[in-house]
Design a protein around this motif. Structure first.
Motif, PDB file in Angstrom:
ATOM      1  N   ALA A  14     -23.285  55.334  -3.844  1.00 63.11           N
ATOM      2  CA  ALA A  14     -23.785  54.844  -2.550  1.00 63.11           C
ATOM      3  C   ALA A  14     -25.300  54.625  -2.536  1.00 63.11           C
ATOM      4  O   ALA A  14     -25.966  54.956  -1.559  1.00 63.11           O
ATOM      5  CB  ALA A  14     -23.365  55.781  -1.413  1.00 63.11           C
TER       6      ALA A  14
ATOM      7  N   GLU B 125     -27.376  52.399  -1.504  1.00 64.94           N
ATOM      8  CA  GLU B 125     -27.311  51.222  -0.640  1.00 64.94           C
ATOM      9  C   GLU B 125     -27.905  51.550   0.718  1.00 64.94           C
ATOM     10  O   GLU B 125     -27.754  52.662   1.236  1.00 64.94           O
ATOM     11  CB  GLU B 125     -25.862  50.772  -0.475  1.00 64.94           C
TER      12      GLU B 125
ATOM     13  N   PHE C 255     -29.371  49.243   4.508  1.00 66.59           N
ATOM     14  CA  PHE C 255     -29.448  47.924   5.130  1.00 66.59           C
ATOM     15  C   PHE C 255     -30.311  47.977   6.372  1.00 66.59           C
ATOM     16  O   PHE C 255     -30.728  49.041   6.818  1.00 66.59           O
ATOM     17  CB  PHE C 255     -28.048  47.394   5.466  1.00 66.59           C
TER      18      PHE C 255
ATOM     19  N   ARG D  57     -29.107  40.414   7.958  1.00 65.61           N
ATOM     20  CA  ARG D  57     -28.744  41.664   7.287  1.00 65.61           C
ATOM     21  C   ARG D  57     -29.488  41.810   5.953  1.00 65.61           C
ATOM     22  O   ARG D  57     -28.977  41.416   4.912  1.00 65.61           O
ATOM     23  CB  ARG D  57     -27.234  41.673   7.064  1.00 65.61           C
TER      24      ARG D  57
ATOM     25  N   GLY E  37     -25.924  53.260   3.846  1.00 65.45           N
ATOM     26  CA  GLY E  37     -24.479  53.075   3.891  1.00 65.45           C
ATOM     27  C   GLY E  37     -23.753  54.403   4.048  1.00 65.45           C
ATOM     28  O   GLY E  37     -22.754  54.507   4.770  1.00 65.45           O
ATOM     29  N   ALA E  38     -24.297  55.432   3.399  1.00 70.19           N
ATOM     30  CA  ALA E  38     -23.690  56.768   3.405  1.00 70.19           C
ATOM     31  C   ALA E  38     -23.384  57.290   4.800  1.00 70.19           C
ATOM     32  O   ALA E  38     -22.469  58.105   4.982  1.00 70.19           O
ATOM     33  CB  ALA E  38     -24.611  57.749   2.670  1.00 70.19           C
TER      34      ALA E  38
ATOM     35  N   TYR F 256     -22.218  55.583   7.321  1.00 74.67           N
ATOM     36  CA  TYR F 256     -21.293  54.769   8.108  1.00 74.67           C
ATOM     37  C   TYR F 256     -19.814  55.012   7.817  1.00 74.67           C
ATOM     38  O   TYR F 256     -19.025  55.204   8.751  1.00 74.67           O
ATOM     39  CB  TYR F 256     -21.688  53.293   7.982  1.00 74.67           C
ATOM     40  N   ALA F 257     -19.412  55.003   6.533  1.00 72.52           N
ATOM     41  CA  ALA F 257     -17.983  55.172   6.237  1.00 72.52           C
ATOM     42  C   ALA F 257     -17.397  56.431   6.900  1.00 72.52           C
ATOM     43  O   ALA F 257     -16.303  56.369   7.463  1.00 72.52           O
ATOM     44  CB  ALA F 257     -17.743  55.202   4.724  1.00 72.52           C
TER      45      ALA F 257
ATOM     46  N   HIS G 119     -22.406  47.898   2.273  1.00 68.97           N
ATOM     47  CA  HIS G 119     -23.133  48.157   3.515  1.00 68.97           C
ATOM     48  C   HIS G 119     -22.828  49.539   4.099  1.00 68.97           C
ATOM     49  O   HIS G 119     -23.721  50.205   4.621  1.00 68.97           O
ATOM     50  CB  HIS G 119     -22.812  47.067   4.535  1.00 68.97           C
ATOM     51  N   TYR G 120     -21.566  49.949   4.013  1.00 69.21           N
ATOM     52  CA  TYR G 120     -21.161  51.154   4.741  1.00 69.21           C
ATOM     53  C   TYR G 120     -20.586  52.237   3.826  1.00 69.21           C
ATOM     54  O   TYR G 120     -19.960  53.175   4.306  1.00 69.21           O
ATOM     55  CB  TYR G 120     -20.155  50.756   5.840  1.00 69.21           C
ATOM     56  N   ALA G 121     -20.802  52.078   2.514  1.00 65.24           N
ATOM     57  CA  ALA G 121     -20.415  53.120   1.551  1.00 65.24           C
ATOM     58  C   ALA G 121     -18.934  53.474   1.620  1.00 65.24           C
ATOM     59  O   ALA G 121     -18.561  54.646   1.543  1.00 65.24           O
ATOM     60  CB  ALA G 121     -21.284  54.371   1.711  1.00 65.24           C
ATOM     61  N   PHE G 122     -18.108  52.448   1.743  1.00 66.66           N
ATOM     62  CA  PHE G 122     -16.663  52.701   1.599  1.00 66.66           C
ATOM     63  C   PHE G 122     -16.369  52.810   0.107  1.00 66.66           C
ATOM     64  O   PHE G 122     -16.045  51.815  -0.544  1.00 66.66           O
ATOM     65  CB  PHE G 122     -15.848  51.586   2.261  1.00 66.66           C
TER      66      PHE G 122
END
Lengths: 391, 391
Positions: free
Chosen positions: A91, A93, A95, A163, A223-224, A226-227, B89-92
């Protein structure tokens, strides 16, 4: 899993050592390759957030050995990455979310882009990805917007969602600071968040999951963060609520709503004053640009004889008590996509608490007021140093 | 950033509704495309963890509308994804780390793969990615291993590191449960973690960052847990330590070391017994397969008249006190890559605490004992239901 501590040790030292010699991001090096297959534009009423994209994208590669490479604007298209790339495993990442607005003169405006750049760099530093000169990145984004300006939809509530994204692209499964990264920017035309007028949302307070923690990364746009948010939102949805309300600790401090910051308006029974309140930036709260804008505008424009504007800790218990005593005035989420998301109901501790709205409407007065203030700046209706014309 | 609550609401309901009708992962559908360009193999001494990969990889696509697609083994190669794919983007994203070992008969063995599959599914469920029938995935991994068996290096300490990975591949920037995903497995031949014998590591206790918290996702093998770990490791490295020691809360509970679980051995001054201790699985601790194996073997094989084996909370203060009173016997990290990582020193609260090692060696007795126990099972030297021959 664990990787060789000794390999990592050497890698970390190398990272640190070389940082000062790197080539900075330089917008003057931009190379542009125009698409030969321009997309046909969707009718404005068919725009869905983040589903269609403009003709071009911006990409810049970073290499630890040399620094930032040549910025390129080129046709929007897929990324090709090794399956061992660190973005897929660890991860690496982050944004940003920002928007371009077309004003009544047809000019394209950005709203406080310097705030997004500052947060971009904070996020990058936290996970050992390279930072950028924010003004250079704004220049590059501006060039992308000028090229794709026909995609910026006109009219109230319409905008082009931008984005900026930064991912670690190093190949190899060792866990360490990435030695390669890709910065890219994609843009999606979007319509009004509330196409038929505001629609207030119902919240379920989440009691089994915690979004962020002191010493964690909940204040960064990684990103970490959000999921792990989806499951609580799904649980809320199952129970008929549109979003979840994030709480913290045994005290049940209110922190955020879904992926938005959140504001409450209380009435002080003693002074008769109203209070606009949101959680303080203690490391667990995303440093929202809309949040900051609401606070600054409210402090500047609300009558201090009638209003207090506070960043302070407050709990779901306090909200419940205020609701029961008729002192809960309104509540709303805040974020780039919706600006404000009025709240009509909160389920907490087995009870449903109604949040007042303007009678016959789907919003509270303060939510609509700040949303209008901000929209007027975003679309250039009023002059403000927060709005930057790029063409 | 925020996305339309109403769009997400509909998406969540749809996700839930369709789950029961989906096609499960089915190893019997496997399609194999062999490489036409076999790689030349690196000399064993040149193997670096996770840097070179075998000829093939396994991929299976998931679609929310239909379920798991056709499993494919095909030449190792890049993934092509839309820049709006939710993994960026969301670390899925989540992964597993496991190894294949070549025994003295030339057979290839997996070590407790069912544990990895169970954890894979727990990780997936937490971030709304699809789960799998673990035995089907083990069958598919076994087929990949059989095809690439010439890459499994022979000899003590050598193995093939296997990286099952699951990423969300939905295009579009709305934050919601992914409707598409890609499961893939890549394999990297690795040499001994300690090519010249054990090398004990020095730790710096991290006091400004927290790895995991109650209600968070620190017990899952999500990418989200890894990127934020690098900065504290880098800080430790700057101060001359190979890894950081993760603490939790004002009490300074010891949780993990770098990206490993951690064990301590104490001596009880009253009873004279020794205690093997590690933090309990309270949601903040990665559910390590090696951790579990060490606990089970220690409970099974250590003399209860001399040993206690405990999963309990313990703090850096307790370790410091034990060290000062000569009651700290040893300490070691545990994980798939190294099995054990002996610890020689811990910097905490401005002091350096020496951790005893066997005189003249770079390991403690218990670390070496459990590492040997586990290696004997992994390489089939002793019979165990934990070791599964796949060919």
């Amino acid at each position: 899993m664990a990787t060789s501590a000794h390999q990592n040790f050497a890698k970390y030292l190398a990272t640190d050592h070389m940082a000062s010699d790197l080539v900075p991001l330089d917008a003057s090096k931009l190379q542009v390759t125009r698409t030969t297959q321009p997309k046909s534009k969707l009718p404005k009423e068919k725009l869905v957030f983040g589903q269609s994209f403009t003709d071009h994208m911006l990409t810049v590669e970073f290499d630890q050995a040399s620094g930032w490479g040549t910025p390129e604007i080129k046709p929007y298209g897929p990324l090709s990455l090794d399956p061992s790339a660190c973005v897929f495993h660890y991860a690496f990442e982050l944004f940003e979310g920002m928007k371009a607005y077309k004003d009544s003169q047809g000019k394209i405006r950005l709203f406080r882009p310097d705030m997004n750049m500052a947060r971009f760099n904070k996020s990058a530093a936290r996970i050992c990805l390279p930072t950028v000169d924010g003004e250079e990145l704004i220049k590059l984004i501006s060039e992308l917007l000028k090229l794709d300006q026909s995609f910026v939809p006109e009219g109230e509530g319409y905008s082009l969602y931008i984005r900026p994204t930064l991912i670690g692209t190093s190949s190899g499964l060792g866990v360490g600071a990435p030695d390669k990264a890709l910065l890219y920017v994609i843009c999606s035309p979007v319509g009004p968040y509330y196409p038929t007028g505001y629609k207030a949302i119902s919240l379920e307070a989440t009691d089994y999951a915690t979004r962020a923690w002191p010493g964690g990364v909940g204040d960064k746009k990684l990103g970490a963060n959000y999921a792990p948010c989806i499951k609580p939102q799904l649980s809320a949805a199952k129970n008929g609520h549109q979003q979840n309300l994030w709480l913290f600790g045994e005290e049940k401090f209110i922190t955020e709503v879904g992926t938005m910051n959140v504001f409450f308006v209380f009435k002080n029974a003693d002074t008769g004053k109203k209070e606009l309140v949101t959680a303080p930036l203690d490391g667990t709260i995303l440093e929202g640009v809309t949040r900051d804008s609401i606070l600054k505008l409210a402090r500047d424009r609300l009558d201090p004889n009638e209003w207090e504007v506070n960043e302070r800790y407050y709990t779901a218990h306090e909200v419940a008590e205020k609701a029961e005593n008729g002192l809960l005035v309104e509540a709303f989420g805040s974020g780039t996509a919706a600006v404000v998301a009025p709240i009509k109901n909160i389920a907490f501790n087995g009870k449903d608490y109604d949040v007042p709205l303007v009678p016959g409407e789907q919003y509270g007065e303060m939510a609509k007021t700040v949303a209008d203030w901000i929209a007027d700046i975003q679309y250039g209706v009023v002059d403000s140093e927060w709005s930057r014309v790029i063409n």
